[in-house]
Design an enzyme around this catalytic site. Structure first.
Site, short mmCIF file in Angstrom:
data_model
loop_
_atom_site.label_atom_id
_atom_site.label_comp_id
_atom_site.label_asym_id
_atom_site.label_seq_id
_atom_site.Cartn_x
_atom_site.Cartn_y
_atom_site.Cartn_z
N HIS A 189 0.82 -1.21 0.00
CA HIS A 189 0.00 0.00 0.00
C HIS A 189 0.85 1.27 0.00
O HIS A 189 1.67 1.48 0.90
CB HIS A 189 -0.90 -0.02 1.24
CG HIS A 189 -1.87 1.10 1.32
ND1 HIS A 189 -1.74 2.14 2.22
CD2 HIS A 189 -3.00 1.35 0.60
CE1 HIS A 189 -2.76 2.97 2.08
NE2 HIS A 189 -3.52 2.52 1.09
N ASP A 247 -5.61 15.49 -5.84
CA ASP A 247 -5.34 14.16 -5.29
C ASP A 247 -6.70 13.55 -4.96
O ASP A 247 -7.38 14.03 -4.05
CB ASP A 247 -4.47 14.30 -4.04
CG ASP A 247 -4.15 12.96 -3.38
OD1 ASP A 247 -4.51 11.91 -3.94
OD2 ASP A 247 -3.53 12.97 -2.30
N MET A 248 -7.10 12.51 -5.68
CA MET A 248 -8.47 12.01 -5.53
C MET A 248 -8.55 10.52 -5.80
O MET A 248 -7.79 9.96 -6.58
CB MET A 248 -9.40 12.74 -6.50
CG MET A 248 -8.95 12.68 -7.95
SD MET A 248 -10.10 13.42 -9.12
CE MET A 248 -11.05 11.97 -9.58
N ALA A 249 -9.48 9.90 -5.10
CA ALA A 249 -9.88 8.54 -5.46
C ALA A 249 -10.85 8.63 -6.62
O ALA A 249 -11.54 9.65 -6.79
CB ALA A 249 -10.54 7.85 -4.27
N LYS A 279 -18.51 8.42 -15.06
CA LYS A 279 -17.28 9.20 -15.23
C LYS A 279 -16.21 8.72 -14.25
O LYS A 279 -15.05 8.51 -14.61
CB LYS A 279 -17.56 10.68 -15.04
CG LYS A 279 -18.49 11.26 -16.10
CD LYS A 279 -18.72 12.75 -15.89
CE LYS A 279 -19.64 13.32 -16.97
NZ LYS A 279 -19.88 14.78 -16.80
#
Length: 278
Positions: free
Chosen positions: A117, A179-181, A237
């Site tokens: 991870h 910064d994104m999931a 999306k």
């Protein structure tokens, strides 16, 4: 609630890893990353992960003495075997290699597999921005980590597949960072809510029956539920972006894409550094 100074917390976490036979340098790197995630407001990727990482070392899933090596490279590209080392250490080294190539050739692309991870993926995009470069980073779950339902479906098909971009500035101000999931929220957000005994917002989770729920326990079960893709009614999306991460971080390397019977744990990593001057 007690207040702990960041340096004190970093030292404590590093010492905890060292006690688990993790090399001191790697222990310090991981501790630094986790505490920084908390300081940036991402508790989901901070010290909440310590016990999980320690268990992974104990179970032999994380190689505490991993030897990171370059399997193949060109002037602008590299494929890296992380030897199932700590993701923070593998990902940082992967971006270092991309940065070195970008400084020489204008662009550097590095892909790593057999990494555990990686934590907050934005840290690696920021690593490039700190060198005056545009940084891109993303990670899949090495074919596993199925947590996110396909748009319009209920069964878990993909990981949360985060992506990050960082653009440096010339006036000394902080870089622009996305910064994104690609899911509506990172899995760690559910873990934090569960630990707090709190609910999550509408539209985040489905329970095991495919019914929307605000209870984070609905994700973890048993039986397990699913996180929804980013976008709500336009969730196709978010799911489409997640597929892009699968292709760049998975299909381009031995990590592979989402599949029914993957190796346990880990991230496939894609990073890119671009020199805006070139």
């Amino acid at each position: 609630m007690p207040v702990v100074a960041p340096e004190t917390l970093r030292e404590y976490i590093a010492a905890t890893f060292v006690a688990a036979d993790v090399p001191a340098e790697d222990a310090a790197d991981v501790a630094q990353h986790l505490v920084e995630a908390n300081l940036k407001g991402h508790d989901s990727h901070g010290v909440v992960r310590v016990s999980w990482y320690l268990q992974s070392v104990k179970d032999g899933l994380t190689n505490a003495g991993a030897e990171i090596r370059i399997e193949k490279e060109s002037d602008t590209t590299a494929l890296i075997d992380g030897d199932w080392g700590f993701g923070q250490v593998v990902a940082r080294r992967t971006m270092e290699i991309a940065i070195e190539k970008a400084q020489q050739s204008g662009v550097g692309i590095a892909i790593a597999h057999q990494s555990t991870h990686v934590g907050r993926v934005g840290a690696y995009a920021e690593q490039a921005a700190a060198e005056g470069l545009i940084g891109i980073a993303m990670a899949n779950n090495h074919g596993g980590g199925h947590l996110v339902a396909a748009f319009g479906g209920t069964e878990r098909r993909l990981s949360t597949n985060p992506m990050a971009y960082a653009f440096p500035t010339t006036d000394g101000s902080p870089p622009f960072v996305l910064d994104m999931a690609t899911s509506v929220a990172a899995e760690g957000k559910m873990r934090v809510a569960l630990n707090k005994g709190a609910q999550v917002p509408d539209g985040w989770l489905l329970d095991a029956e495919g019914v929307g729920t605000n209870e984070p326990s609905g994700l973890y079960g048993p039986p397990m539920g699913a996180i929804l893709p980013l976008g709500g009614a336009a969730g196709y999306k978010g799911f489409g972006l997640s597929m892009v991460v699968e292709l760049l971080a998975g299909a381009l390397s031995p990590a592979g894409t989402s599949r029914p019977d993957p190796e346990p744990g880990g991230n496939g990593i894609f990073v890119m550094a671009l020199d805006p001057e070139q």
